[in-house]
Design a protein around this motif. Sequence first.
Motif, mmCIF file in Angstrom:
data_model
loop_
_atom_site.group_PDB
_atom_site.id
_atom_site.type_symbol
_atom_site.label_atom_id
_atom_site.label_comp_id
_atom_site.label_asym_id
_atom_site.label_seq_id
_atom_site.Cartn_x
_atom_site.Cartn_y
_atom_site.Cartn_z
ATOM 1 N N ARG A 249 -45.551 14.152 -28.898
ATOM 2 C CA ARG A 249 -46.063 14.604 -27.341
ATOM 3 C C ARG A 249 -45.415 13.334 -26.064
ATOM 4 N NH1 ARG A 249 -51.800 13.974 -26.640
ATOM 5 N NH2 ARG A 249 -52.178 14.375 -28.622
ATOM 6 N N GLU A 250 -44.401 12.711 -27.031
ATOM 7 C CA GLU A 250 -43.279 11.747 -26.022
ATOM 8 C C GLU A 250 -41.411 12.759 -25.488
ATOM 9 O OE1 GLU A 250 -41.312 9.601 -28.838
ATOM 10 O OE2 GLU A 250 -43.100 7.883 -28.892
ATOM 11 N N TRP A 251 -41.831 13.823 -26.526
ATOM 12 C CA TRP A 251 -41.429 15.051 -26.529
ATOM 13 C C TRP A 251 -41.461 15.758 -24.566
ATOM 14 C CZ3 TRP A 251 -38.523 17.885 -30.511
ATOM 15 C CH2 TRP A 251 -37.634 17.216 -31.131
ATOM 16 N N LYS B 59 -46.871 12.484 -32.263
ATOM 17 C CA LYS B 59 -45.852 11.416 -31.597
ATOM 18 C C LYS B 59 -44.638 12.150 -30.557
ATOM 19 C CE LYS B 59 -44.091 6.521 -31.801
ATOM 20 N NZ LYS B 59 -43.653 5.734 -32.431
ATOM 21 N N LYS C 254 -43.639 15.263 -22.379
ATOM 22 C CA LYS C 254 -43.697 13.931 -20.993
ATOM 23 C C LYS C 254 -42.506 13.738 -20.356
ATOM 24 C CE LYS C 254 -46.021 9.598 -19.990
ATOM 25 N NZ LYS C 254 -46.537 8.061 -20.142
ATOM 26 N N LYS C 255 -41.886 13.371 -21.907
ATOM 27 C CA LYS C 255 -39.865 13.363 -20.993
ATOM 28 C C LYS C 255 -39.268 13.999 -20.505
ATOM 29 C CE LYS C 255 -36.327 10.315 -20.618
ATOM 30 N NZ LYS C 255 -36.547 8.711 -20.126
#
Length: 227
Positions: free
Chosen positions: A182-184, A179, A186-187
């Motif tokens: 993926r956030e990293w 989780k 994308k950010k």
Amino acid sequence: MGQGWRLGFLGSLHASVFKDRLEKEYGSKLIITQPTVPYVIKFTDGLEKVITNPDDFPDLSLRKTRIHSLQEPYVEAIITLPQEYLGPVIKLCDNNRGIQKEITYLNVTGQVLLKYELPLAHLVDDFFGKLKSISRGYGSLDYEDIGYKPSDIVKLELVLNGKGVDALAQVMHRSQVEKVGREWAKKFKEYVKSQLYEVIIQAKANNKVIARETIKARRKDRSEEHT
């Protein structure tokens, strides 16, 4: 990207004010990572090592790594709140890998006392702010250190065109890796400008790619071709 700094803040609000002032007054773009807590590595020869920097975390994919166990710090959290907020608070604790130890209903005051064992890494990640938010300010929190517990922790890295960004590496529980990775990725894509070549952003743990984002190469300006 710059080398980055390791700073201490008096809570998440202090960090937020610091970030806002640098962005508004100096036009800087900042990435603030989560707080770091110490981890203990026990080796098969009996030696122990305390890790406070993700850069020092060993590569678990190497067969020569003789590690007996990995441990992270825990606290016993005592939460007092009105009974009507009990469900959301229990969910908050469970989502932060909490281990429920006790629930006591204080009939005289209509309050509930919760005891949970929580990983320190989750507690310092604005747990108190989240508690205040879901309890509308009525929840109170007290805690004490209870030492280290064995844990399935790994190092999550952000890799830019094959080169790791040391300042953004973080040690965390394996259940969070996919989780957060993926956030990293994308950010982080929002902070990298397009280049004349393709830029590949990867989140990796134990040399396994968890997430990937690609910034396409910028087309060369025709006016530049004629100059």
